[in-house]
Write an enzyme that holds these catalytic residues in place. Structure first.
Site, PDB file in Angstrom:
ATOM      1  CG  ASN A   1      30.216  44.130  50.113  1.00  0.00           C
ATOM      2  OD1 ASN A   1      31.176  44.343  50.854  1.00  0.00           O
ATOM      3  ND2 ASN A   1      29.923  42.929  49.632  1.00  0.00           N
TER       4      ASN A   1
ATOM      5  CE  LYS B   1      31.881  42.536  46.672  1.00  0.00           C
ATOM      6  NZ  LYS B   1      31.723  41.688  45.501  1.00  0.00           N
TER       7      LYS B   1
ATOM      8  CG  HIS C   1      28.987  38.705  49.886  1.00  0.00           C
ATOM      9  ND1 HIS C   1      29.863  38.142  49.001  1.00  0.00           N
ATOM     10  CD2 HIS C   1      28.451  39.783  49.271  1.00  0.00           C
ATOM     11  CE1 HIS C   1      29.860  38.864  47.880  1.00  0.00           C
ATOM     12  NE2 HIS C   1      29.007  39.859  48.020  1.00  0.00           N
TER      13      HIS C   1
ATOM     14  CD  GLU D   1      32.884  38.619  46.924  1.00  0.00           C
ATOM     15  OE1 GLU D   1      33.197  39.384  47.851  1.00  0.00           O
ATOM     16  OE2 GLU D   1      32.505  39.020  45.808  1.00  0.00           O
TER      17      GLU D   1
ATOM     18  CD  GLU E   1      24.970  40.433  46.867  1.00  0.00           C
ATOM     19  OE1 GLU E   1      25.094  41.620  46.556  1.00  0.00           O
ATOM     20  OE2 GLU E   1      25.870  39.770  47.394  1.00  0.00           O
TER      21      GLU E   1
ATOM     22  N   GLY F   1      30.439  40.928  40.442  1.00  0.00           N
ATOM     23  CA  GLY F   1      31.779  41.290  39.987  1.00  0.00           C
ATOM     24  C   GLY F   1      32.080  40.875  38.554  1.00  0.00           C
TER      25      GLY F   1
ATOM     26  CB  SER G   1      27.134  43.497  37.570  1.00  0.00           C
ATOM     27  OG  SER G   1      28.218  42.596  37.672  1.00  0.00           O
TER      28      SER G   1
HETATM   29  P1  PGA Z   1      29.337  43.838  42.474  1.00  0.00           P
HETATM   30  O1  PGA Z   1      29.246  43.099  43.893  1.00  0.00           O
HETATM   31  O2  PGA Z   1      28.404  45.013  42.543  1.00  0.00           O
HETATM   32  O3  PGA Z   1      30.784  44.249  42.350  1.00  0.00           O
HETATM   33  O4  PGA Z   1      28.924  42.844  41.439  1.00  0.00           O
HETATM   34  C1  PGA Z   1      28.018  42.988  44.570  1.00  0.00           C
HETATM   35  C2  PGA Z   1      28.221  42.277  45.872  1.00  0.00           C
HETATM   36  O5  PGA Z   1      29.050  41.356  45.931  1.00  0.00           O
HETATM   37  O6  PGA Z   1      27.580  42.617  46.894  1.00  0.00           O
END
Ligand code: PGA
Length: 251
Positions: free
Chosen positions: A9, A11, A95, A97, A167, A173, A213
């Site tokens: 992803n 982003k 997601h 976010e 998740e 993140g 992460s």
């Molecule tokens: P990250 O994000 O690996 O940077 O923690 C995962 C995600 O949001 O899909």
């Protein structure tokens, strides 16, 4: 047997040139991972050049979001058919976010999910608790509620065409990865929900990714869990070596 899916992803990162370069770097080595599905989800405006860059390789391309309507006066939105038209075969939905920053509800996710399936895309539906909910012992209820509401009305066949992603929001993140046990506990719960709402055969077919992460150095232990069928990777998906290192952990 469920085939592992390692999904990047990206982003809102990269520019056109670096997106194409990253895609080419992954595509050039995709043949080293024959038993694993590889997917990259660039910003939608770069899907077309990225799809060109991976053409002829086993790497699939996906969107990070879509709108539930097929066309019309929806300024700024993109339909599932449009994603397909420029080369996407997957789409990430719900997601965290988007849920927290853009106010997406389970009902929004559900509408998008049905539209994505109608458009012939493979949806990846994200669920996960925030830290307060985990600390209050509410994770199972939160996951059940997101599962039932986001996936409402899905037929058994549509369920088998859908990928789930657990998740934990506190792990996204933050560098704070869920332990393999923490991940497995929720993945096993999700599989039980699949058996409860559908049946055991369907529960055994649906892939459940872990996200939060994940990186090359912690992927092997997570993927080794019986109910973890791959990863949805943010930060660590932006470098060829790191992303493919995660895929290698699944070999
Ligand atoms: P990250 O994000 O690996 O940077 O923690 C995962 C995600 O949001 O899909």
């Amino acid at each position: 047997m469920r085939k592992l899916l390692i999904a990047g992803n990206w982003k809102m990162n990269m520019d056109r040139g670096s997106a194409v370069q990253l895609a080419q770097g992954i595509a050039a080595r995709a043949a080293e991972f024959p038993g694993i599905d590889l997917l990259v989800c660039p910003p939608s405006i770069y899907i077309a050049p990225v799809a060109d860059a991976v053409a002829g390789s086993a790497v699939a391309v996906g969107g990070q979001n879509m709108y539930h309507q097929t066309n019309g006066a929806y300024t700024g939105e993109i339909s599932g058919a449009m994603l397909q038209d420029v080369g996407a075969t997957y789409v990430i939905l719900g997601h965290s976010e988007r849920r927290t920053l853009m106010g997406e509800t389970d009902e929004d996710v559900n509408a998008k999910l049905l539209a994505a399936l109608n458009a012939g895309l493979t949806p990846i539906v994200c669920v996960g608790e925030i830290l307060d909910q985990r600390e209050a012992g509410q994770t199972p209820q939160v996951i059940r509620s997101q599962f039932t509401r986001s996936l409402a009305g899905l037929t058994a066949e549509q369920m088998t065409q859908t990928v789930l992603a657990y998740e934990p929001v506190w792990a996204i993140g933050t560098g704070k990865v869920a332990t393999p046990d923490q991940a497995e506990e929720v993945h096993a719960d999700l599989r039980k929900l699949l058996a409860e709402y559908y049946n055991n055969a369907i529960a055994q077919q649906v892939r459940i990714l872990y996200g939060g992460s994940m990186k090359a150095s912690n992927a092997a232990q997570l993927i080794a869990q019986p109910n973890v069928d791959g990863g949805l990777i943010g930060g660590a998906s932006l470098k060829v070596e790191e992303f493919l290192g995660i895929a290698r952990a699944g070999m």
